[in-house]
Every structure is written in C-alpha cells, then in structure tokens.
Enzyme design. Structure first.
Site, PDB file in Angstrom:
ATOM      1  CB  VAL A   7     -10.787 -16.816  16.573  1.00 33.25           C
ATOM      2  CG1 VAL A   7     -11.111 -15.487  16.209  1.00 33.25           C
ATOM      3  CG2 VAL A   7      -9.316 -16.544  17.000  1.00 33.25           C
ATOM      4  N   GLY A  34     -21.011 -19.743  31.207  1.00 35.71           N
ATOM      5  CA  GLY A  34     -19.679 -20.391  30.619  1.00 35.71           C
ATOM      6  C   GLY A  34     -19.118 -19.660  29.400  1.00 35.71           C
ATOM      7  CE  LYS A  63     -11.785 -15.101  21.551  1.00 37.29           C
ATOM      8  NZ  LYS A  63     -13.310 -15.042  22.231  1.00 37.29           N
TER       9      LYS A  63
HETATM   10  P1  NAP Z   1     -12.233 -23.222  32.580  1.00 37.33           P
HETATM   11  O1  NAP Z   1     -14.022 -23.608  32.812  1.00 37.33           O
HETATM   12  O2  NAP Z   1     -11.913 -22.397  33.652  1.00 37.33           O
HETATM   13  O3  NAP Z   1     -11.581 -24.820  32.771  1.00 37.33           O
HETATM   14  C1  NAP Z   1     -10.309 -24.713  32.804  1.00 37.33           C
HETATM   15  C2  NAP Z   1     -10.025 -26.336  33.115  1.00 37.33           C
HETATM   16  O4  NAP Z   1      -8.742 -26.331  33.245  1.00 37.33           O
HETATM   17  C3  NAP Z   1     -10.627 -26.465  34.458  1.00 37.33           C
HETATM   18  O5  NAP Z   1     -11.102 -28.136  34.425  1.00 37.33           O
HETATM   19  C4  NAP Z   1      -9.277 -26.758  35.473  1.00 37.33           C
HETATM   20  O6  NAP Z   1      -9.341 -27.575  36.659  1.00 37.33           O
HETATM   21  C5  NAP Z   1      -8.178 -27.165  34.601  1.00 37.33           C
HETATM   22  N1  NAP Z   1      -6.848 -26.622  34.896  1.00 37.33           N
HETATM   23  C6  NAP Z   1      -6.415 -25.240  34.921  1.00 37.33           C
HETATM   24  N2  NAP Z   1      -5.471 -25.090  35.452  1.00 37.33           N
HETATM   25  C7  NAP Z   1      -4.820 -26.361  35.649  1.00 37.33           C
HETATM   26  C8  NAP Z   1      -3.507 -27.000  35.823  1.00 37.33           C
HETATM   27  N3  NAP Z   1      -2.606 -26.050  35.861  1.00 37.33           N
HETATM   28  N4  NAP Z   1      -3.314 -28.395  35.932  1.00 37.33           N
HETATM   29  C9  NAP Z   1      -4.394 -29.212  35.667  1.00 37.33           C
HETATM   30  N5  NAP Z   1      -5.741 -28.689  35.332  1.00 37.33           N
HETATM   31  C10 NAP Z   1      -5.701 -27.128  35.318  1.00 37.33           C
HETATM   32  O7  NAP Z   1     -11.984 -22.487  31.270  1.00 37.33           O
HETATM   33  P2  NAP Z   1     -12.802 -22.873  29.769  1.00 37.33           P
HETATM   34  O8  NAP Z   1     -13.655 -21.867  30.053  1.00 37.33           O
HETATM   35  O9  NAP Z   1     -13.242 -24.343  29.751  1.00 37.33           O
HETATM   36  O10 NAP Z   1     -11.561 -22.677  28.713  1.00 37.33           O
HETATM   37  C11 NAP Z   1     -10.510 -23.138  28.450  1.00 37.33           C
HETATM   38  C12 NAP Z   1      -9.699 -22.638  27.345  1.00 37.33           C
HETATM   39  O11 NAP Z   1     -10.720 -22.398  26.205  1.00 37.33           O
HETATM   40  C13 NAP Z   1      -9.270 -21.177  27.585  1.00 37.33           C
HETATM   41  O12 NAP Z   1      -8.221 -21.151  27.022  1.00 37.33           O
HETATM   42  C14 NAP Z   1     -10.191 -20.262  27.018  1.00 37.33           C
HETATM   43  O13 NAP Z   1      -9.820 -19.107  26.658  1.00 37.33           O
HETATM   44  C15 NAP Z   1     -10.656 -21.094  25.758  1.00 37.33           C
HETATM   45  N6  NAP Z   1     -11.908 -20.856  25.270  1.00 37.33           N
HETATM   46  C16 NAP Z   1     -13.264 -20.901  26.133  1.00 37.33           C
HETATM   47  C17 NAP Z   1     -14.543 -20.358  25.518  1.00 37.33           C
HETATM   48  C18 NAP Z   1     -15.440 -20.532  26.446  1.00 37.33           C
HETATM   49  O14 NAP Z   1     -16.451 -20.129  26.109  1.00 37.33           O
HETATM   50  N7  NAP Z   1     -15.665 -20.745  27.610  1.00 37.33           N
HETATM   51  C19 NAP Z   1     -14.646 -20.461  24.238  1.00 37.33           C
HETATM   52  C20 NAP Z   1     -13.342 -20.613  23.302  1.00 37.33           C
HETATM   53  C21 NAP Z   1     -12.009 -20.692  23.895  1.00 37.33           C
HETATM   54  P3  NAP Z   1     -10.476 -27.611  37.686  1.00 37.33           P
HETATM   55  O15 NAP Z   1     -11.869 -27.727  36.890  1.00 37.33           O
HETATM   56  O16 NAP Z   1     -10.071 -28.761  38.395  1.00 37.33           O
HETATM   57  O17 NAP Z   1     -10.326 -26.194  38.251  1.00 37.33           O
HETATM   58  N1  HSE Z   2     -14.706 -15.386  26.953  1.00 36.74           N
HETATM   59  C1  HSE Z   2     -14.634 -15.803  25.347  1.00 36.74           C
HETATM   60  C2  HSE Z   2     -15.719 -14.864  25.114  1.00 36.74           C
HETATM   61  C3  HSE Z   2     -14.870 -17.374  25.080  1.00 36.74           C
HETATM   62  O1  HSE Z   2     -16.747 -14.654  25.801  1.00 36.74           O
HETATM   63  O2  HSE Z   2     -15.762 -14.612  23.595  1.00 36.74           O
HETATM   64  C4  HSE Z   2     -14.802 -17.470  23.651  1.00 36.74           C
HETATM   65  O3  HSE Z   2     -13.477 -17.342  23.185  1.00 36.74           O
END
Ligand code: NAP
Ligand code: HSE
Length: 442
Positions: A129, A184, A202
């Site tokens: 969050v 991102g 959240k």
């Molecule tokens: P993302 O860019 O889509 O990255 C996901 C990663 O996980 C990729 O490297 C993907 O592999 C890998 N993956 C997915 N499914 C898989 C599987 N079954 N086996 C092996 N590897 C797998 O996502 P993200 O933005 O980093 O977000 C990740 C988490 O953090 C999510 O839960 C999201 O809600 C949370 N989050 C994100 C943010 C943000 O600002 N982005 C902020 C807070 C929380 P590949 O690269 O090979 O596809």
């Molecule tokens: N997709 C989420 C956002 C990432 O835009 O706030 C952070 O949790």
C-alpha cells in the site's frame, strides 16, 4: 553473516529490488549482507534493466523457495495464483516472506497471517500500500493506541497520475494511461487501477490494520475512473473542486458498547471518484503521489505522503521489510525461531462488518442533461425536496446542442437511500434526458 534472498518476479518492482541489492554503497550496512541467490521469471530471454548472472534465473518459482541458500522469499510477481500458494509454501518451509502483492493480501491475508503465526515467521507487506510511503508499520505499530475514526486517501498512483494530467492539461484519458503503464505505475492488467479494484485491495488492507479485523474485500463498493468524463473534471474545477479517486474506511456507530476489544466493528469502506474542495489536504496530491490521512483519538489527523507507485519507491519499501527481517535474524542468531511480529501474534481481535451503503450519508455531485426550458430546474428541485434531499447549489452550464442544458447539482450531506429515491423521480421527469454523472463530494 550474509542472508540469501530469493526473488519471485523481476519486473518493475523486482528489478528495482535487485538494483538496490546490487548497489549497497551509501545505504544501511545490512544491505551489503543481502545476497540475491535465485530469481524466478516467466521468460528467461526477456531483456532486464539489471544485469544478473544467467544461472540465478529460473522459470520455476518453487525452486527459488526450496533452494536452501534462500533465507527470505520476496514475492513481487503479482496475480492471485500461483502467488498465494508460493507465499504459503515459503511459510510452510519456515522462510519469512516480503510481498508487494495487495491483491493476495486483501483476499487471503487472514489465511496467510494464520499460517505465518503457526510457523513463527514474518510476512511483511509495507510495499503493498502506498508504494514508497511508510503506512503499514505506522498503522500496525505507531498508531496502535488510537481509536481510528477514519482512514482516507489517494492510494492508486496510476489513476492519480491520469486525473492530475486530465485536470492540468485536459489530456486524453487513454494517452495518459499508456504513459502511466510505460512508467511502471500500472498493474499488469490496468483494469485493476482504473476500475478501482487496486485501491479497494489497499483500503481493505488498511482497514484491516486500523480496525483489527479482516474486512470482506468482495463487499467493498468500488467505482473507478474509467467512466469519468473530462467535462465533470472541468465543471468540478469551475465549482472549486478537484476530482480524486478516494478510498475511505470509516468507523460507524455500533449497537454494542465500544468498550470491549471484541466488539464487532461496523465500517463504511468504499472507493469512488470524489470531488474535493481545493483547500482539502488531499486536493493538492498530484501525479503518481499518494497520500493517506489517518484520523484517530487521541492523535488527531496524521497525513502520510509520497510516491505511490513505480520501481524505485516500491523497491524502497520492499527492501526496508527485508532489512527488518534481516536485522532480527542477525540479532537472534542461534535461536530456533525469530520472535513473532507482536501484533500478528495477537491475531485478529475484532470482526469487521460493512454497513449497508443505503444507510450512509454523503454529499453528491449530479450532472443532468435536460431540455433548456422553463420549469425544469424547479421540477428537479421539487424531486430532491420531496425525497428530503437538501441542495447546496444548482448551476446550469452551456451545451453544444441547441435546446439542451446541462444542470449540475451539489447536495448537502444526505442519506444515500433518499438521494437514490430523488434520482429515480428526476429520471422520470419529462424534461430530463439523462442522469449523465453522479459523483461523491466532500
Ligand atoms: P510486473 O512488472 O508485471 O512483473 C512481474 C514479474 O513476475 C515479471 O518479472 C514476470 O516475469 C514474473 N512472473 C509473473 N508470473 C510469473 C510466474 N508464474 N512464474 C515466474 N515468474 C512470474 O509487475 P510489477 O509492477 O513489478 O508488480 C509486481 C507486484 O508488485 C504486483 O503484486 C503489484 O501489484 C505490486 N506492486 C507494484 C507496484 C508498481 O508500482 N509497479 C507498486 C506496488 C506494488 P517476466 O518478466 O518474465 O514476464
Ligand atoms: N498500480 C498501482 C498504482 C501500483 O498505480 O498505485 C502501486 O501499488
């Protein structure tokens, strides 16, 4: 003593974490003790923003958890499954977990906390969050003495980025969403952002921490910004408001006396686009920034502000959780199990139930498309009056089509059931073409 880190995911957040672990200089000395040992991805051939030895990568996440060289499992892959099962597998193996996965925690947090308590391992979720904003630990620890009256905030960076750009430049929704994705900020499926589901996940987590009980995620009334029209953002600005996607969890008076810690807590929890007066503390929160306003007794109002999404801020929160666990491991080296997170050990101490939204009271913004003829505003006013809905202001805006008018009404605080009754009567009026928009107002 180095500590082995296993990373499930090397996308936006995972690469941010790997980047911090690879550059410990100038950070807390414990960062240098963290050694990235295995990383699970879906596609081994995909180019990555961080350089890692090829042998660290695997497409088998279970191999990361089961690797004896991995001491702490970091789940940043997203999605419900296999993420939930992998977290439970790590816990069953006695390995602490750090996760940014609000979708899993909002739905399976109770199951995961129970498994963690049974095994005596930490599951830390600071990044789930508010991105880089410390809010989980403050709610769990620093504000624990308070009766929390309300937690409200802007807790989705993608939608706040979109709304800020729409308000400042009249930018087109789809262009700005594509930009938020490329930066991102957005979820793998951005529907979770724009339809409000991510903010609902959240606020379910924040409400659970603030009120000490699991909140039924599926019951949270959720409305996103995907149907919000630029003209409502513009009209709101002319009337002295900004539109934000607000998530709110508010304690409601309960029939039971509030003295017992076990009393059921009645909550109003919701996510919807909201008109905020320009002077409101959350109105100036723009771009990818998030802010969470916590109101409690006796602390008063405390506001947490900062970048709510993106690789760097989110990785900052993930690595802070890793460091907390690593620090405790080092301090308790030799003991069979680390001490439990004290509040997790206390378990759930209250049942939380959501109020029927028809019983809640709010101010509202309504935009009506009508015929531009004498008496229409009067008839609309009568419908509101007969339903017991008091109007704060009623304004007519110019439209492009001759003979038509757009009428914007802002109500006082009114019961939702009365408001819906008034809208049904207004919709049936001869001069009213459509109820074009209906938004909450603070
Ligand atoms: P993302 O860019 O889509 O990255 C996901 C990663 O996980 C990729 O490297 C993907 O592999 C890998 N993956 C997915 N499914 C898989 C599987 N079954 N086996 C092996 N590897 C797998 O996502 P993200 O933005 O980093 O977000 C990740 C988490 O953090 C999510 O839960 C999201 O809600 C949370 N989050 C994100 C943010 C943000 O600002 N982005 C902020 C807070 C929380 P590949 O690269 O090979 O596809
Ligand atoms: N997709 C989420 C956002 C990432 O835009 O706030 C952070 O949790």
């Amino acid at each position: 003593m180095t500590i082995g880190i296993g990373l499930l995911g090397l996308g936006t957040v995972g690469a941010g974490v790997a980047g911090i672990l690879a550059t410990p200089s100038g950070r807390h000395p414990l960062v240098a003790e963290l050694d990235l040992r295995r990383v699970a991805v879906r596609d081994l051939a995909r180019p990555r923003p961080v350089e890692l030895a090829a042998e660290l990568l695997t497409t088998n996440p279970e191999a990361v958890i089961d690797d004896p060289a991995v001491d702490i499992v970091v789940e940043v892959m997203g999605g419900l499954e296999p993420a939930r099962s992998l977290i439970l597998r790590a816990i069953a193996a006695g390995k602490p977990v750090v996760t940014a996965n609000k979708a899993v925690i909002a739905r399976y947090g109770e199951e995961i906390a129970a498994a963690a308590a049974k095994q005596g391992v930490y599951v830390l979720i600071e990044a789930a969050v508010g991105g880089g904003i410390p809010i989980i630990e403050p709610l769990k620890q620093s504000l624990g003495a308070n009766r929390i009256q309300r937690v409200s905030g802007i807790i989705n960076g993608t939608t706040n980025y979109i709304l800020s750009r729409m308000a400042a430049e009249g930018a087109a929704y789809s262009d700005v969403l594509a930009e938020a994705q490329s930066l991102g900020y957005a979820e793998a499926d951005p529907a979770a952002d724009v339809q409000g589901g991510d903010a609902a996940d959240k606020i379910a987590i924040l409400a659970g921490l603030a009120y000490g009980g699991s909140v039924p995620r599926a019951a949270i009334p959720t409305e996103g910004i995907d149907r919000l029209e630029a003209r409502d953002v513009a009209y709101a600005a002319q009337l002295g408001y900004v539109v934000k996607l607000l998530a709110v969890a508010q304690a409601m008076p309960s029939a039971e006396a509030p003295t017992s810690a076990q009393t059921e807590q009645l909550l109003d929890v919701r996510v919807h686009p909201t008109l905020l007066p320009k002077a409101h503390p959350l109105a100036g929160v723009n771009g990818v920034n998030n802010a969470i306003l916590v109101e409690g007794d006796p602390v008063g109002q405390v506001m947490f502000y900062g970048p709510g999404a993106g690789a760097g801020p989110t990785a900052s929160a993930v690595v802070a959780d890793i460091l907390n666990i690593a620090g405790i491991r080092q301090a308790t080296a030799g003991s069979a199990k680390p001490p439990l997170d004290p509040l997790l050990a206390a378990g759930s101490w209250r049942a939380c139930r959501l109020v029927d939204s028809a019983e809640t009271t709010h101010r509202n913004y309504v935009r009506l498309r009508t015929s531009d003829e004498a008496g229409v505003i009067g008839k609309i006013g009568t419908c509101f009056g007969e339903a017991g809905v008091s109007i704060q202001s009623i304004v007519q805006f110019e439209t492009q089509s001759a003979g038509d008018a757009e009428i914007v009404v802002i109500t006082h605080d009114v019961c939702e059931a009365n408001f819906r009754q008034a809208l049904a009567a207004i919709e049936a009026l001869a001069g009213v073409h459509t109820i074009a928009a209906c938004l909450r107002t603070l």
